[in-house]
Scaffold this active site. Structure first.
Site, PDB file in Angstrom:
ATOM      1  N   THR A 128      -2.866   0.139  -4.082  1.00  9.93           N
ATOM      2  CA  THR A 128      -3.295   1.384  -3.454  1.00  9.93           C
ATOM      3  C   THR A 128      -4.726   1.771  -3.814  1.00  9.93           C
ATOM      4  O   THR A 128      -5.265   1.327  -4.840  1.00  9.93           O
ATOM      5  CB  THR A 128      -2.338   2.529  -3.886  1.00  9.93           C
ATOM      6  OG1 THR A 128      -2.761   3.750  -3.289  1.00  9.93           O
ATOM      7  CG2 THR A 128      -2.335   2.696  -5.408  1.00  9.93           C
ATOM      8  N   ASP A 158      -0.222   5.154   0.949  1.00 13.58           N
ATOM      9  CA  ASP A 158      -0.446   6.096   2.055  1.00 13.58           C
ATOM     10  C   ASP A 158      -0.541   5.381   3.397  1.00 13.58           C
ATOM     11  O   ASP A 158      -1.292   4.419   3.562  1.00 13.58           O
ATOM     12  CB  ASP A 158      -1.731   6.894   1.795  1.00 13.58           C
ATOM     13  CG  ASP A 158      -1.600   7.781   0.576  1.00 13.58           C
ATOM     14  OD1 ASP A 158      -0.967   8.843   0.685  1.00 13.58           O
ATOM     15  OD2 ASP A 158      -2.110   7.398  -0.496  1.00 13.58           O
ATOM     16  N   ASP A 177       0.850  -1.189   0.000  1.00 14.54           N
ATOM     17  CA  ASP A 177       0.000   0.000   0.000  1.00 14.54           C
ATOM     18  C   ASP A 177       0.891   1.247   0.000  1.00 14.54           C
ATOM     19  O   ASP A 177       2.065   1.187   0.391  1.00 14.54           O
ATOM     20  CB  ASP A 177      -0.890  -0.038   1.250  1.00 14.54           C
ATOM     21  CG  ASP A 177      -1.707   1.217   1.433  1.00 14.54           C
ATOM     22  OD1 ASP A 177      -2.329   1.668   0.460  1.00 14.54           O
ATOM     23  OD2 ASP A 177      -1.698   1.760   2.554  1.00 14.54           O
TER      24      ASP A 177
END
Length: 265
Positions: free
Chosen positions: A44, A12, A10
């Protein structure tokens, strides 16, 4: 411990530090994993266009999972491996229900961001993810086409009302998730990180037990359910930590590098 052949990360709250940069240690760990023959991809909720600068920094040329799994595109060839969009009639209804509660909505189509007005939510989101905002005067007419996803943005307590209403009306005909407390992400029921990761693993010929997923939030749960081994960040949600196989350091303390060094290198 499985023999890891594919790592899905991922962005963020995970690979990206709080200043939205990738640390040198994380870059080196990813580079070393790839040199060892391990595939490394991004998984993401961001748009492909927003994820692209980080893909280029890491020199990744393989399928990339974006929009929470709604859109999987090969960063080298441009081939689209997997896509699941919201049906137009549902998208219109979702937009109107959000509007009824005074909530801002981001609409995604053809890897571009559309809104019906500029406000603090649209501005702050666009600045954070580094994309342009396109204003549409008649959003219902625009939504004659199937969007990739809709994201409603507001204070968490206001989003909860919309989420409960959509769950009651649509049930499992929608996939509703969150990557931040102020974001309610609404997608096709098969537009999940798990489905996107499955498409990538099948394309690369990697069995799911040899897949490691690294994330921090609720929209990573489907990725964890698919992956043979799951790693959650130290800054991750407590509920997500209870489900993962391993809790690493925070995103600001090189948690991704620590996990790759420990389980891959």
């Amino acid at each position: 411990m499985p023999d890891i052949k594919l790592v899905a990360i991922d962005l963020d709250g995970t690979l990206l530090k709080n200043d939205l940069t990738i640390s040198p240690r994380a870059k080196e760990a990813i580079k070393a994993a790839m040199a060892k023959g391990v595939y490394v991809t991004i998984c993401t909720g961001r748009m492909y266009a927003s994820a692209l600068p980080f893909i280029q920094q890491l020199n990744l040329e393989l399928p990339i999972i974006t929009y929470n799994g709604a859109f999987v595109k090969h960063s080298g060839t441009g081939e689209i491996l997997y896509e699941r969009f919201l049906p137009s009639d549902m998208a219109k209804d979702i937009f109107l229900r959000a509007k009824k509660y005074g909530l801002h909505s981001n609409i995604y189509f053809n890897d571009r961001l559309y809104v019906d007005c500029l406000n603090k939510w649209a501005d702050s989101y666009a600045r954070k993810v580094g994309v342009d905002v396109n204003i549409v005067e008649d959003m219902l007419k625009f939504l004659e086409r199937d969007p990739i996803k809709i994201v409603s943005i507001a204070e968490p307590e206001n989003l909860k009302i919309l989420e409960q209403e959509l769950q009651a009306v649509y049930g499992d005909r929608l996939y509703i998730t969150s990557s931040l407390p102020t974001l309610l992400e609404i997608l096709h029921p098969e537009a999940t990180k798990g489905k996107g990761l499955e498409a990538v693993a099948n394309y690369l010929g990697v069995p799911r037990e040899c897949v490691m997923g690294i994330g921090d939030n609720f929209n990573d749960l489907e990725m964890f359910n698919y992956a043979g081994f799951s790693v959650v960040m130290g800054n991750g949600e407590e509920e997500v930590k209870r489900i993962a196989d391993y809790v690493t350091c925070t995103n600001d303390d090189d948690g991704v590098a620590e996990a790759i060094e420990k389980f891959v290198l």
